[in-house]
Design a protein around this motif. Structure first.
Motif, PDB file in Angstrom:
ATOM      1  N   LEU A 141       0.833  -1.210   0.000  1.00  0.00           N
ATOM      2  CA  LEU A 141       0.000   0.000   0.000  1.00  0.00           C
ATOM      3  C   LEU A 141       0.870   1.263   0.000  1.00  0.00           C
ATOM      4  N   ARG A 142       1.975   1.219   0.705  1.00  0.00           N
ATOM      5  CA  ARG A 142       2.882   2.373   0.713  1.00  0.00           C
ATOM      6  C   ARG A 142       3.448   2.619  -0.678  1.00  0.00           C
ATOM      7  N   GLU A 143       3.809   1.525  -1.349  1.00  0.00           N
ATOM      8  CA  GLU A 143       4.332   1.662  -2.714  1.00  0.00           C
ATOM      9  C   GLU A 143       3.260   2.159  -3.677  1.00  0.00           C
ATOM     10  N   GLU A 144       2.043   1.619  -3.542  1.00  0.00           N
ATOM     11  CA  GLU A 144       0.964   1.959  -4.472  1.00  0.00           C
ATOM     12  C   GLU A 144       0.486   3.403  -4.305  1.00  0.00           C
ATOM     13  N   THR A 145       0.609   3.947  -3.101  1.00  0.00           N
ATOM     14  CA  THR A 145       0.126   5.308  -2.842  1.00  0.00           C
ATOM     15  C   THR A 145       1.252   6.334  -2.773  1.00  0.00           C
ATOM     16  N   ALA A 146       2.500   5.844  -2.846  1.00  0.00           N
ATOM     17  CA  ALA A 146       3.661   6.731  -2.687  1.00  0.00           C
ATOM     18  C   ALA A 146       3.553   7.534  -1.392  1.00  0.00           C
ATOM     19  N   ALA A 147       3.107   6.862  -0.321  1.00  0.00           N
ATOM     20  CA  ALA A 147       2.939   7.531   0.970  1.00  0.00           C
ATOM     21  C   ALA A 147       4.297   7.952   1.522  1.00  0.00           C
ATOM     22  N   ALA A 148       4.293   9.052   2.242  1.00  0.00           N
ATOM     23  CA  ALA A 148       5.520   9.545   2.861  1.00  0.00           C
ATOM     24  C   ALA A 148       5.996   8.566   3.927  1.00  0.00           C
ATOM     25  N   PRO A 149       7.305   8.470   4.152  1.00  0.00           N
ATOM     26  CA  PRO A 149       7.841   7.521   5.133  1.00  0.00           C
ATOM     27  C   PRO A 149       7.239   7.677   6.524  1.00  0.00           C
ATOM     28  N   GLU A 150       6.893   8.904   6.892  1.00  0.00           N
ATOM     29  CA  GLU A 150       6.358   9.148   8.237  1.00  0.00           C
ATOM     30  C   GLU A 150       4.846   8.920   8.324  1.00  0.00           C
ATOM     31  N   ASP A 151       4.200   8.596   7.205  1.00  0.00           N
ATOM     32  CA  ASP A 151       2.747   8.399   7.188  1.00  0.00           C
ATOM     33  C   ASP A 151       2.419   6.958   7.595  1.00  0.00           C
ATOM     34  N   PRO A 152       1.707   6.757   8.711  1.00  0.00           N
ATOM     35  CA  PRO A 152       1.408   5.394   9.160  1.00  0.00           C
ATOM     36  C   PRO A 152       0.164   4.792   8.510  1.00  0.00           C
ATOM     37  N   THR A 153      -0.494   5.544   7.636  1.00  0.00           N
ATOM     38  CA  THR A 153      -1.775   5.093   7.072  1.00  0.00           C
ATOM     39  C   THR A 153      -1.691   3.732   6.378  1.00  0.00           C
ATOM     40  N   PRO A 154      -0.689   3.477   5.528  1.00  0.00           N
ATOM     41  CA  PRO A 154      -0.666   2.171   4.844  1.00  0.00           C
ATOM     42  C   PRO A 154      -0.707   0.984   5.804  1.00  0.00           C
ATOM     43  N   GLU A 155       0.075   1.054   6.873  1.00  0.00           N
ATOM     44  CA  GLU A 155       0.100  -0.047   7.829  1.00  0.00           C
ATOM     45  C   GLU A 155      -1.231  -0.179   8.571  1.00  0.00           C
ATOM     46  N   PHE A 156      -1.833   0.951   8.929  1.00  0.00           N
ATOM     47  CA  PHE A 156      -3.108   0.911   9.652  1.00  0.00           C
ATOM     48  C   PHE A 156      -4.223   0.351   8.771  1.00  0.00           C
ATOM     49  N   VAL A 157      -4.230   0.726   7.501  1.00  0.00           N
ATOM     50  CA  VAL A 157      -5.228   0.185   6.565  1.00  0.00           C
ATOM     51  C   VAL A 157      -4.999  -1.307   6.364  1.00  0.00           C
ATOM     52  N   ALA A 158      -3.732  -1.708   6.257  1.00  0.00           N
ATOM     53  CA  ALA A 158      -3.408  -3.127   6.087  1.00  0.00           C
ATOM     54  C   ALA A 158      -3.924  -3.944   7.264  1.00  0.00           C
ATOM     55  N   HIS A 159      -3.770  -3.434   8.476  1.00  0.00           N
ATOM     56  CA  HIS A 159      -4.267  -4.136   9.660  1.00  0.00           C
ATOM     57  C   HIS A 159      -5.774  -4.342   9.570  1.00  0.00           C
ATOM     58  N   GLN A 160      -6.508  -3.341   9.124  1.00  0.00           N
ATOM     59  CA  GLN A 160      -7.967  -3.456   9.056  1.00  0.00           C
ATOM     60  C   GLN A 160      -8.405  -4.444   7.986  1.00  0.00           C
ATOM     61  N   LEU A 161      -7.751  -4.419   6.835  1.00  0.00           N
ATOM     62  CA  LEU A 161      -8.186  -5.285   5.736  1.00  0.00           C
ATOM     63  C   LEU A 161      -7.830  -6.753   5.984  1.00  0.00           C
ATOM     64  N   VAL A 162      -6.624  -7.019   6.446  1.00  0.00           N
ATOM     65  CA  VAL A 162      -6.269  -8.399   6.767  1.00  0.00           C
ATOM     66  C   VAL A 162      -7.064  -8.881   7.971  1.00  0.00           C
ATOM     67  N   GLY A 163      -7.299  -7.974   8.925  1.00  0.00           N
ATOM     68  CA  GLY A 163      -8.113  -8.340  10.082  1.00  0.00           C
ATOM     69  C   GLY A 163      -9.522  -8.736   9.689  1.00  0.00           C
ATOM     70  N   LEU A 164     -10.086  -8.039   8.716  1.00  0.00           N
ATOM     71  CA  LEU A 164     -11.423  -8.397   8.228  1.00  0.00           C
ATOM     72  C   LEU A 164     -11.414  -9.812   7.650  1.00  0.00           C
ATOM     73  N   GLN A 165     -10.416 -10.094   6.826  1.00  0.00           N
ATOM     74  CA  GLN A 165     -10.302 -11.440   6.252  1.00  0.00           C
ATOM     75  C   GLN A 165     -10.201 -12.501   7.345  1.00  0.00           C
ATOM     76  N   ASN A 166      -9.330 -12.241   8.308  1.00  0.00           N
ATOM     77  CA  ASN A 166      -9.103 -13.220   9.376  1.00  0.00           C
ATOM     78  C   ASN A 166     -10.365 -13.443  10.200  1.00  0.00           C
ATOM     79  N   ALA A 167     -11.099 -12.362  10.463  1.00  0.00           N
ATOM     80  CA  ALA A 167     -12.319 -12.482  11.260  1.00  0.00           C
ATOM     81  C   ALA A 167     -13.351 -13.346  10.546  1.00  0.00           C
ATOM     82  N   VAL A 168     -13.485 -13.158   9.247  1.00  0.00           N
ATOM     83  CA  VAL A 168     -14.434 -13.962   8.471  1.00  0.00           C
ATOM     84  C   VAL A 168     -14.009 -15.426   8.465  1.00  0.00           C
TER      85      VAL A 168
END
Length: 213
Positions: A141-168
């Protein structure tokens, strides 16, 4: 690239050892089977088994790399205009409808699930795999969005999406373990996907939408 004879032989040997080990695990349980017994049944040396599979758990989760990379691959291959969340959630629905092995709805998965849940080391490995999937998706996600190194958004979004899969997937495993039929459990899982998707914020749902050509 054309596969050479040596590479093909190595791949076939690896698959043979994995197939033999899986058969023994399904028959007797993970903890009861030794590497020596797997080597004997596969007609190879113990060292050969370890050359292909450094740990006993590797024999059970021999498709770990594929599982870890799958959320990232779905994001990399998403359609133009599609967000990361839509790509992953829509594939999850397809997996459920098609009774795919990824969500544990294929014939014979009950025994696989039982063997896994009865082994503390396999359950620990499962959590490790899930963590790797989160980390890899965060990088993607960081690569796809070219997010700044200090931006934690890619990791936080990844946690939610993989968490959704795991919960199901956990809901599916629990439903089958409680005696639910595959069709019944699948329909319940689809309803749960709808609920979980509705709980995601617009930011997550629309994150990393792929630019149209």
């Amino acid at each position: 690239m054309v596969e050479g004879l040596r590479e093909r032989k190595k791949r076939q040997t690896r698959q043979h050892i994995s197939d033999v080990a899986t058969g023994l695990f399904m028959e007797r349980g993970f903890e009861a089977v030794t590497i020596a017994e797997i080597a004997e049944a596969a007609e190879v040396s113990v060292n050969t088994v370890y050359n292909y599979f450094p740990t006993k758990e590797d024999l059970f989760v021999d498709r770990e790399e594929e599982v870890v990379d799958r959320p990232s691959r779905l994001v990399r291959e998403r359609a133009a205009g599609q967000s990361a969340a839509r790509a992953i959630v829509e594939q999850l629905r397809r997996d459920i409808r098609e009774r795919h092995a990824y969500v544990g709805l294929t014939e014979g998965y009950d025994r696989f699930r039982q063997v896994m849940t009865e082994s503390p080391s396999l359950m620990a490995r499962l959590f490790t795999i899930q963590g790797k999937a989160v980390n890899q998706l965060g990088v993607t996600l960081r690569e796809e969005t070219a997010a700044a190194p200090e931006d934690p958004t890619p990791e936080f979004v990844a946690h939610q999406l993989v968490g959704l899969q795991n919960a199901v997937q956990r809901c599916i495993m629990r439903g089958l373990a409680e005696g639910g039929g595959v069709d019944e459990v699948a329909e319940d899982a689809l309803r749960k996907v709808d609920v979980m998707e509705s709980l995601l914020s617009d930011t997550v749902l629309n994150y990393a939408a792929k630019n149209t050509p």
